[in-house]
Write a protein that holds these residues in place. Structure first.
Motif, PDB file in Angstrom:
ATOM      1  N   CYS A 229       0.960  -1.195  -0.170  1.00 32.24           N
ATOM      2  CA  CYS A 229      -0.127  -0.068   0.082  1.00 32.24           C
ATOM      3  C   CYS A 229       0.853   1.199   0.142  1.00 32.24           C
TER       4      CYS A 229
ATOM      5  N   CYS B 164      -0.130   4.074   3.269  1.00 33.39           N
ATOM      6  CA  CYS B 164       0.470   3.635   4.643  1.00 33.39           C
ATOM      7  C   CYS B 164       1.601   2.900   4.561  1.00 33.39           C
TER       8      CYS B 164
ATOM      9  N   CYS C 228      -6.162  -2.081   0.663  1.00 29.38           N
ATOM     10  CA  CYS C 228      -5.530  -1.995   1.961  1.00 29.38           C
ATOM     11  C   CYS C 228      -6.561  -2.131   3.365  1.00 29.38           C
TER      12      CYS C 228
ATOM     13  N   CYS D 201      -5.922   1.343   5.533  1.00 27.11           N
ATOM     14  CA  CYS D 201      -6.066   2.482   5.248  1.00 27.11           C
ATOM     15  C   CYS D 201      -7.283   2.472   3.850  1.00 27.11           C
TER      16      CYS D 201
HETATM   17 ZN    ZN Z   1      -2.811   1.332   3.505  1.00 32.56          ZN
END
Ligand code: ZN
Ligand code: AP5
Ligand code: MG
Length: 219
Positions: A132, A135, A152, A155
């Protein structure tokens, strides 16, 4: 205040374990790969310089990476929280520079955790990895799939494959590792800091093995 390093080939699980250890011990996770990927995404001069090396699976020049780490280690939160290095050092020259930096800071390394994984398995981990970019969370299509495909868990960001996880580049990264980084095992063994961790176990078992080393029973 912990002063730790995760050593190991590409795909050994450094980032996966670092995320957990940073939380457990409150240390700052310093990943040169993450710093360089952020610079690349932001299109800064550092990112533009690093891009070619990274996309080919080669190492970014020592002086560039050493400068980055020097700057990061000098920030005040490091003294308060300690650090966990991931993906640095990767050459003997970087290791020597790190020794000097940590000596100046009066923050000597406590332990070097070497994650050992067979090269065949590494290639499989890397080609099936998804990350991701928002994040930094790391997944694996078989070993650690996200709850919703391509999304993800943490997030909600869209998962991507790192450009350097293409099969051809992975092969080069593994060769670069054996040539330039593997000698660090002897380097840190010589300093009495190396701890071997079997990185082929499932994620939770690796985590447990590390915790057992860092928190010996009865201490
Ligand atoms: Zn993420
Ligand atoms: P960097 O980002 O550091 O990449 P790397 O060292 O190649 O390592 P990876 O991030 O690929 O693997 P990892 O060990 O973190 O594994 P992960 O936890 O993700 O460097 C990238 C590039 O930047 C370099 O090639 C270079 O160009 C440049 N660079 C960076 N630092 C530099 C430096 N110091 N000097 C010069 N250049 C530098 O796990 C991998 C996969 O396996 C995931 O899918 C994960 O879910 C899965 N997995 C993890 N653990 C397990 C387990 N125990 N069982 C099953 N699956 C697992
Ligand atoms: Mg990583």
């Amino acid at each position: 205040m912990r002063r730790l390093m995760l050593l190991g080939p590409p795909g050994a699980g450094k980032g996966t374990q670092a995320a957990y250890l940073a939380e457990r011990y409150g240390v700052r996770h310093i990943s040169t790969g993450d710093i360089l990927r952020e610079a690349k995404a932001a299109g800064t001069p550092l990112g533009l310089l690093a891009k070619g090396y990274m996309d080919r699976g080669e190492l970014v020049p020592d002086e560039v990476v050493i400068g980055l780490v020097k700057e990061r280690l000098a920030q005040p939160d490091i003294r308060e929280r300690g650090f966990l290095l991931d993906g640095f050092p990767r050459t003997v020259a970087q290791a020597e520079a790190l020794d000097r930096l940590l000596e100046e800071l009066g923050m000597p390394l406590e332990a070097v955790l070497n994650l050992r994984v067979d090269p065949e398995l590494l290639a499989r981990r890397l080609t099936l990895r998804r990350s991701c970019p928002a994040c930094g969370a790391v997944y694996h299509l078989e070993n650690r799939p996200p709850k919703v495909e391509g999304v993800c868990d943490i997030c909600g960001g869209a998962l991507v494959q790192r450009p350097d996880d293409a099969e051809e580049t992975v092969r080069n990264r593994l060769a670069v590792y054996s040539r330039q980084t593997e000698p660090l095992i002897a380097y840190y063994t010589g300093r009495g800091l190396l701890v071997e961790i079997d990185g082929e176990q499932p994620i939770e078992a690796v985590r447990q093995a590390i915790v057992e080393v860092l928190e010996p029973a009865g201490r």
